[in-house]
Design a protein around this motif. Structure first.
Motif, PDB file in Angstrom:
ATOM      1  N   TYR A 158     114.611  16.290  79.556  1.00 27.43           N
ATOM      2  CA  TYR A 158     114.125  16.231  80.935  1.00 27.43           C
ATOM      3  C   TYR A 158     112.994  17.229  81.199  1.00 27.43           C
ATOM      4  CZ  TYR A 158     118.648  13.920  81.332  1.00 27.43           C
ATOM      5  OH  TYR A 158     119.728  13.084  81.139  1.00 27.43           O
ATOM      6  N   LEU A 159     112.708  18.101  80.235  1.00 26.08           N
ATOM      7  CA  LEU A 159     111.680  19.117  80.446  1.00 26.08           C
ATOM      8  C   LEU A 159     110.293  18.525  80.256  1.00 26.08           C
ATOM      9  CD1 LEU A 159     113.145  22.240  78.594  1.00 26.08           C
ATOM     10  CD2 LEU A 159     113.319  21.666  81.022  1.00 26.08           C
ATOM     11  N   SER A 160     109.369  18.959  81.085  1.00 24.77           N
ATOM     12  CA  SER A 160     107.974  18.580  80.909  1.00 24.77           C
ATOM     13  C   SER A 160     107.396  19.370  79.744  1.00 24.77           C
ATOM     14  CB  SER A 160     107.173  18.873  82.175  1.00 24.77           C
ATOM     15  OG  SER A 160     107.128  20.267  82.423  1.00 24.77           O
ATOM     16  N   LEU A 161     106.240  18.952  79.256  1.00 26.54           N
ATOM     17  CA  LEU A 161     105.593  19.666  78.153  1.00 26.54           C
ATOM     18  C   LEU A 161     105.285  21.110  78.515  1.00 26.54           C
ATOM     19  CD1 LEU A 161     104.589  19.316  75.265  1.00 26.54           C
ATOM     20  CD2 LEU A 161     102.369  18.611  76.180  1.00 26.54           C
ATOM     21  N   PRO A 162     104.737  21.404  79.721  1.00 26.66           N
ATOM     22  CA  PRO A 162     104.507  22.815  80.084  1.00 26.66           C
ATOM     23  C   PRO A 162     105.804  23.619  80.145  1.00 26.66           C
ATOM     24  CG  PRO A 162     103.202  21.368  81.492  1.00 26.66           C
ATOM     25  CD  PRO A 162     104.133  20.484  80.719  1.00 26.66           C
ATOM     26  N   GLU A 163     106.897  22.995  80.607  1.00 29.86           N
ATOM     27  CA  GLU A 163     108.169  23.720  80.674  1.00 29.86           C
ATOM     28  C   GLU A 163     108.679  24.048  79.283  1.00 29.86           C
ATOM     29  OE1 GLU A 163     110.316  22.265  84.795  1.00 29.86           O
ATOM     30  OE2 GLU A 163     110.335  20.896  83.081  1.00 29.86           O
ATOM     31  N   ARG A 164     108.562  23.104  78.363  1.00 26.11           N
ATOM     32  CA  ARG A 164     109.025  23.362  77.005  1.00 26.11           C
ATOM     33  C   ARG A 164     108.176  24.443  76.343  1.00 26.11           C
ATOM     34  NH1 ARG A 164     113.193  22.131  73.158  1.00 26.11           N
ATOM     35  NH2 ARG A 164     112.627  23.721  71.658  1.00 26.11           N
ATOM     36  N   ARG A 165     106.883  24.416  76.602  1.00 24.17           N
ATOM     37  CA  ARG A 165     106.012  25.457  76.055  1.00 24.17           C
ATOM     38  C   ARG A 165     106.401  26.832  76.585  1.00 24.17           C
ATOM     39  NH1 ARG A 165     100.315  22.155  76.777  1.00 24.17           N
ATOM     40  NH2 ARG A 165     100.313  21.126  74.722  1.00 24.17           N
ATOM     41  N   LEU A 166     106.752  26.887  77.859  1.00 26.80           N
ATOM     42  CA  LEU A 166     107.137  28.168  78.448  1.00 26.80           C
ATOM     43  C   LEU A 166     108.413  28.705  77.803  1.00 26.80           C
ATOM     44  CD1 LEU A 166     106.670  30.358  80.560  1.00 26.80           C
ATOM     45  CD2 LEU A 166     107.945  28.962  82.200  1.00 26.80           C
ATOM     46  N   GLU A 319     103.287  26.542  68.504  1.00 27.69           N
ATOM     47  CA  GLU A 319     102.246  27.521  68.767  1.00 27.69           C
ATOM     48  C   GLU A 319     102.627  28.411  69.941  1.00 27.69           C
ATOM     49  OE1 GLU A 319      99.231  29.947  68.491  1.00 27.69           O
ATOM     50  OE2 GLU A 319      99.671  28.375  67.019  1.00 27.69           O
ATOM     51  N   SER A 320     103.376  27.869  70.898  1.00 30.70           N
ATOM     52  CA  SER A 320     103.805  28.662  72.058  1.00 30.70           C
ATOM     53  C   SER A 320     104.773  29.762  71.640  1.00 30.70           C
ATOM     54  CB  SER A 320     104.472  27.753  73.098  1.00 30.70           C
ATOM     55  OG  SER A 320     103.565  26.796  73.592  1.00 30.70           O
ATOM     56  N   CYS A 321     105.657  29.454  70.696  1.00 33.84           N
ATOM     57  CA  CYS A 321     106.588  30.468  70.195  1.00 33.84           C
ATOM     58  C   CYS A 321     105.833  31.587  69.493  1.00 33.84           C
ATOM     59  CB  CYS A 321     107.600  29.823  69.256  1.00 33.84           C
ATOM     60  SG  CYS A 321     108.820  30.969  68.567  1.00 33.84           S
ATOM     61  N   LEU A 322     104.853  31.221  68.663  1.00 35.81           N
ATOM     62  CA  LEU A 322     104.055  32.231  67.971  1.00 35.81           C
ATOM     63  C   LEU A 322     103.233  33.052  68.959  1.00 35.81           C
ATOM     64  CD1 LEU A 322     102.797  30.137  64.924  1.00 35.81           C
ATOM     65  CD2 LEU A 322     104.715  31.741  65.017  1.00 35.81           C
ATOM     66  N   GLU A 323     102.767  32.403  70.031  1.00 40.34           N
ATOM     67  CA  GLU A 323     102.024  33.125  71.058  1.00 40.34           C
ATOM     68  C   GLU A 323     102.907  34.183  71.716  1.00 40.34           C
ATOM     69  OE1 GLU A 323      99.821  32.226  75.374  1.00 40.34           O
ATOM     70  OE2 GLU A 323     100.535  30.575  74.129  1.00 40.34           O
ATOM     71  N   GLY A 324     104.156  33.818  72.002  1.00 40.14           N
ATOM     72  CA  GLY A 324     105.086  34.788  72.573  1.00 40.14           C
ATOM     73  C   GLY A 324     105.365  35.936  71.625  1.00 40.14           C
ATOM     74  N   LYS A 412     103.949  21.750  66.406  1.00 39.25           N
ATOM     75  CA  LYS A 412     104.414  20.791  67.378  1.00 39.25           C
ATOM     76  C   LYS A 412     105.176  21.493  68.490  1.00 39.25           C
ATOM     77  CE  LYS A 412     106.711  18.499  64.330  1.00 39.25           C
ATOM     78  NZ  LYS A 412     107.605  17.484  63.748  1.00 39.25           N
ATOM     79  N   VAL A 413     105.049  20.963  69.681  1.00 38.53           N
ATOM     80  CA  VAL A 413     105.812  21.482  70.801  1.00 38.53           C
ATOM     81  C   VAL A 413     106.766  20.394  71.229  1.00 38.53           C
ATOM     82  CG1 VAL A 413     105.714  22.323  73.160  1.00 38.53           C
ATOM     83  CG2 VAL A 413     103.899  22.916  71.566  1.00 38.53           C
ATOM     84  N   GLY A 414     108.021  20.714  71.247  1.00 38.65           N
ATOM     85  CA  GLY A 414     108.994  19.714  71.652  1.00 38.65           C
ATOM     86  C   GLY A 414     110.365  20.106  71.172  1.00 38.65           C
ATOM     87  N   PRO A 415     111.392  19.352  71.544  1.00 37.43           N
ATOM     88  CA  PRO A 415     112.761  19.704  71.151  1.00 37.43           C
ATOM     89  C   PRO A 415     112.917  19.723  69.653  1.00 37.43           C
ATOM     90  CG  PRO A 415     112.723  18.027  72.876  1.00 37.43           C
ATOM     91  CD  PRO A 415     111.321  18.184  72.403  1.00 37.43           C
ATOM     92  N   ARG A 416     113.668  20.690  69.163  1.00 36.70           N
ATOM     93  CA  ARG A 416     113.967  20.764  67.729  1.00 36.70           C
ATOM     94  C   ARG A 416     115.272  20.038  67.477  1.00 36.70           C
ATOM     95  NH1 ARG A 416     112.145  25.565  69.477  1.00 36.70           N
ATOM     96  NH2 ARG A 416     110.390  26.507  68.440  1.00 36.70           N
TER      97      ARG A 416
END
Length: 417
Positions: A158-166, A319-324, A412-416
């Motif tokens: 149910y998460l949007s792409l920006p929410e999953r990235r966050l 990439e969002s995880c690595l950014e964090g 990739k950004v998305g559910p694992r």
């Protein structure tokens, strides 16, 4: 090809909650924790975690979480034998370390400040009581003030792409914040072995000097060999001798890790990550992505002091995880030139754990999980085979290892899984 077997659905609870849980004894224990309150309703929580979880409501509507050791019918891997003790020790350690960090922040400038939403004390449940033996309630147990949120696996679609990235970015920040913590001793190994028991009535400070390993290669070998033996005990079809030979050949690269740093092995597992949807810290919802936040982890039992790259968030990370991770502080990865070799050994370990776990605790989707684990193991072993016989023959990376943690594939950004 993996040996065929039929997935067995989880065993249904055949006994009532009031019979399975020693409620009268629990009430007596809670009187000592909250003298002016009494125990109200008890609800067993459905969870994919090994520990049995119960929500306790006190007379003042305070919510508590009771974590009860798995029943004797649950088959545990060797590194899971002390999950309740490990979680209690780690929760106590992280909370104390985070408070000390806040007190020392004005005079300490080594690491970049950790953003508010990843302050570790807010992500770890406060432990109120723990017993590592079965004298009080037949099983070891812990009582927490729980963190908020629900497992990411229940709402990920149910998460949007920006929410999953966050969320991915916050996981990276949390992993970096944890990696800034080091043990009281300079030893490597599982949290259950390295940290003292703060709830023990007979503390033995000198034990810290003898527990754990002086070298990271020895500590990791203990983890790897443990899960390989677990597989052999169940006659799981795996290339045991090939894995052991690769470890023997390349393990010297692990000795370049000199500082034992805190790692939670399943820090990015969707079934373990807890998230909360709602208003942000300021009480206003400014953008869709700010309506979801990392609330912590359901289980903190898989703690190890070692190489931060062992965490599963570095297994094909977004990439969002690595950014964090990069924003969480200065680079702390040691011997980056040879880190890719270490990461191949870690990928083998994680894949074997995935495969063997499905044989110990089969579920309805075990075949899918096992095949995914075998695919990852085959890929990692194939890459190790390509390595040369010397350090100079190993693949070189020109960028930071945090940038290359996901390998050559596009992030990739998305559910694992």
């Amino acid at each position: 090809m993996p040996s065929s077997r039929t997935a067995v659905p989880p065993r249904q609870h055949l006994t009532s909650l009031m019979y399975a849980l020693p409620v009268r004894r629990l009430k007596e224990i809670l009187i000592h924790v909250f003298p002016n309150e009494t125990l109200g309703p008890i609800e067993e929580l459905k969870s994919s975690q090994l520990a049995r979880l119960y929500s306790l409501t006190m007379s003042d509507d305070r919510k508590l979480l009771l974590s009860f050791a798995p029943s004797l019918s649950v088959h545990l891997l060797r590194h899971e034998a002390a999950i309740l003790s490990s979680e209690a020790k780690l929760a106590y350690f992280i909370t104390g370390s985070d408070q000390n960090r806040e007190l020392q922040k004005p005079s300490s400038r080594q690491d970049a400040p950790v953003p508010k939403h990843t302050a570790l004390a807010a992500l770890v449940p406060k432990i109120l009581k723990h017993a590592s033996n079965n004298r009080e309630m037949a099983y070891p147990y812990s009582i927490f003030e729980p963190t908020l949120g629900v497992p990411l696996s229940t709402i990920s679609i149910y998460l949007s792409l920006p929410e999953r990235r966050l969320i991915d970015k916050q996981i990276g920040l949390m992993a970096r914040a944890l990696a800034s913590l080091t043990p009281p001793s300079s030893n490597f190994g599982a949290v259950s072995r390295i940290l003292p028991d703060p709830f023990s009535t007979t503390p033995t400070p000198t034990e810290l000097e003898t527990k754990g390993s002086k070298l990271w290669s020895e500590a990791f070998h203990g983890l790897l060999e443990g899960v390989l033996r677990d597989g052999e005990d169940k006659a799981v079809l795996l290339p045991y001798e090939i894995i052991r030979a690769h470890y023997k050949r390349w393990s010297y690269h692990l000795d370049s890790v000199l500082v034992p740093r805190l790692v939670v092995l399943d820090i990015s597992n969707d079934r373990n990550v807890m998230v909360e949807r709602g208003l942000d810290e300021e009480g206003a919802l400014k953008a869709p992505a700010e309506g979801v936040r990392l609330a912590g982890l359901r289980s903190w039992s898989q703690g190890v002091f070692g190489d931060p790259l062992l965490a599963d968030c570095f297994d094909n990370p977004s990439e969002s995880c690595l950014e964090g991770w990069r924003e969480g502080g200065q680079d702390i990865i040691e011997d980056e030139d040879n880190a890719p070799v270490r990461m191949l050994l870690y990928r083998c370990f994680r894949a074997v754990v995935t495969i063997v776990t499905e044989y110990y605790r089969p579920q309805s989707d075990s075949s899918r999980r096992e095949l995914e684990g075998r695919r990852k193991l085959t890929s990692a072993l194939a890459e190790i085979e390509k390595l040369g016989t010397t350090v100079s023959d190993a693949p070189k990376r020109t960028r930071s290892v945090a940038s290359d943690a996901g390998g050559s594939k596009r992030q990739k950004v998305g559910p694992r899984n």
